[in-house]
Design a protein around this motif. Structure first.
Motif, PDB file in Angstrom:
ATOM      1  N   VAL A  18       0.842  -1.193   0.000  1.00 58.90           N
ATOM      2  CA  VAL A  18       0.000   0.000   0.000  1.00 58.90           C
ATOM      3  C   VAL A  18       0.880   1.247   0.000  1.00 58.90           C
ATOM      4  CG1 VAL A  18      -1.953  -1.117   1.131  1.00 58.90           C
ATOM      5  CG2 VAL A  18      -0.185  -0.076   2.519  1.00 58.90           C
ATOM      6  N   ASP A  19       0.257   2.367  -0.297  1.00 63.21           N
ATOM      7  CA  ASP A  19       0.930   3.664  -0.325  1.00 63.21           C
ATOM      8  C   ASP A  19       2.206   3.569  -1.165  1.00 63.21           C
ATOM      9  OD1 ASP A  19      -1.039   4.860   1.250  1.00 63.21           O
ATOM     10  OD2 ASP A  19      -0.041   4.252   3.095  1.00 63.21           O
ATOM     11  N   GLN A  20       3.304   4.025  -0.637  1.00 65.75           N
ATOM     12  CA  GLN A  20       4.587   3.958  -1.336  1.00 65.75           C
ATOM     13  C   GLN A  20       5.447   2.883  -0.680  1.00 65.75           C
ATOM     14  OE1 GLN A  20       5.907   8.053  -1.255  1.00 65.75           O
ATOM     15  NE2 GLN A  20       4.954   8.420  -3.239  1.00 65.75           N
ATOM     16  N   TRP A  21       4.957   1.653  -0.754  1.00 62.06           N
ATOM     17  CA  TRP A  21       5.599   0.524  -0.080  1.00 62.06           C
ATOM     18  C   TRP A  21       7.039   0.323  -0.530  1.00 62.06           C
ATOM     19  CZ3 TRP A  21       7.539  -3.493  -2.891  1.00 62.06           C
ATOM     20  CH2 TRP A  21       7.123  -3.580  -4.223  1.00 62.06           C
ATOM     21  N   TRP A  22       7.360   0.688  -1.775  1.00 60.68           N
ATOM     22  CA  TRP A  22       8.697   0.443  -2.314  1.00 60.68           C
ATOM     23  C   TRP A  22       9.758   1.305  -1.652  1.00 60.68           C
ATOM     24  CZ3 TRP A  22       4.590   2.513  -4.853  1.00 60.68           C
ATOM     25  CH2 TRP A  22       4.674   3.846  -5.209  1.00 60.68           C
ATOM     26  N   ALA A  71       9.739  -8.967  -4.877  1.00 62.64           N
ATOM     27  CA  ALA A  71       9.341  -7.674  -4.290  1.00 62.64           C
ATOM     28  C   ALA A  71      10.440  -6.635  -4.500  1.00 62.64           C
ATOM     29  CB  ALA A  71       9.037  -7.845  -2.806  1.00 62.64           C
ATOM     30  N   ARG A  72      11.699  -7.041  -4.335  1.00 61.03           N
ATOM     31  CA  ARG A  72      12.807  -6.097  -4.525  1.00 61.03           C
ATOM     32  C   ARG A  72      12.876  -5.606  -5.970  1.00 61.03           C
ATOM     33  NH1 ARG A  72      15.516  -9.666  -0.750  1.00 61.03           N
ATOM     34  NH2 ARG A  72      15.822  -8.515   1.183  1.00 61.03           N
ATOM     35  N   PRO A  97      12.178   0.677   4.394  1.00 58.76           N
ATOM     36  CA  PRO A  97      13.590   0.335   4.599  1.00 58.76           C
ATOM     37  C   PRO A  97      13.868  -1.166   4.448  1.00 58.76           C
ATOM     38  CG  PRO A  97      12.558   1.023   6.659  1.00 58.76           C
ATOM     39  CD  PRO A  97      11.562   1.240   5.579  1.00 58.76           C
ATOM     40  N   ASP A  98      12.902  -2.026   4.767  1.00 59.19           N
ATOM     41  CA  ASP A  98      13.096  -3.473   4.669  1.00 59.19           C
ATOM     42  C   ASP A  98      12.074  -4.049   3.695  1.00 59.19           C
ATOM     43  OD1 ASP A  98      13.717  -6.128   5.005  1.00 59.19           O
ATOM     44  OD2 ASP A  98      12.799  -6.291   6.989  1.00 59.19           O
ATOM     45  N   LEU A  99      12.524  -4.319   2.473  1.00 58.00           N
ATOM     46  CA  LEU A  99      11.622  -4.825   1.443  1.00 58.00           C
ATOM     47  C   LEU A  99      11.362  -6.324   1.566  1.00 58.00           C
ATOM     48  CD1 LEU A  99      13.042  -2.837  -1.582  1.00 58.00           C
ATOM     49  CD2 LEU A  99      10.906  -2.414  -0.351  1.00 58.00           C
ATOM     50  N   SER A 100      12.107  -7.005   2.432  1.00 59.28           N
ATOM     51  CA  SER A 100      11.939  -8.458   2.557  1.00 59.28           C
ATOM     52  C   SER A 100      10.552  -8.824   3.086  1.00 59.28           C
ATOM     53  CB  SER A 100      13.016  -9.051   3.466  1.00 59.28           C
ATOM     54  OG  SER A 100      12.849  -8.604   4.801  1.00 59.28           O
TER      55      SER A 100
END
Length: 147
Positions: A22-26, A80-81, A29-32
């Protein structure tokens, strides 16, 4: 958190399911956490996995996930990364395009003035839109057909 069943000769643990994007998830700090992850976060939806006790290894911090499960987690997190990288690159391209557009607009000179309007005969009409003389047949609409 690990669960051991000596009678079944199994070990089980829970993986955290991917968090909602959601929002600006990218920009997190931790994309895992946007892929399957271990250990799970508080309040995560869980996916329980079991494995034979023989597949479990011990490390300095305790039990270690088997290699195939670690690969599954890394593959899920890698997706995801990669998506986050694509979104960040897209944001950067957009910001660069906006900046270049603003720079081009700042470099352009003032617009050339419009030629003077043709004179309107006494008692004549002007179009409300383009301000040119208007034919009396169009007086009711007060504008040219294409204006």
């Amino acid at each position: 958190m690990w669960f051991y069943s000596v009678s079944k000769r199994e070990a089980a643990t829970s993986l955290g399911r991917p968090h909602a994007r959601v929002d600006q998830w990218w920009q997190a700090p931790d994309l895992s956490v946007f892929g399957l992850h271990h250990p799970p976060c508080a309040l995560d939806e869980l996916e329980r996995v079991t494995m034979p006790l023989g597949a479990l290894e011990l490390g300095p911090g305790g039990a270690v996930l088997p290699q195939d499960l670690q690969k599954q987690l890394l593959d899920s997190q890698q997706e995801a990364r990669e998506e986050a990288k694509g979104r960040k690159d897209s944001e950067a391209r957009y910001a660069r395009a906006v900046r270049e557009s603003q720079e081009r607009a700042a470099r352009t000179t003032a617009p050339t003035p419009l030629p003077p309007l043709p004179p309107v005969p006494a008692g004549g009409l002007r179009c409300e839109v383009c301000r040119r003389p208007l034919d009396p047949l169009l007086a009711r609409t007060r504008r040219h057909i294409l204006c």
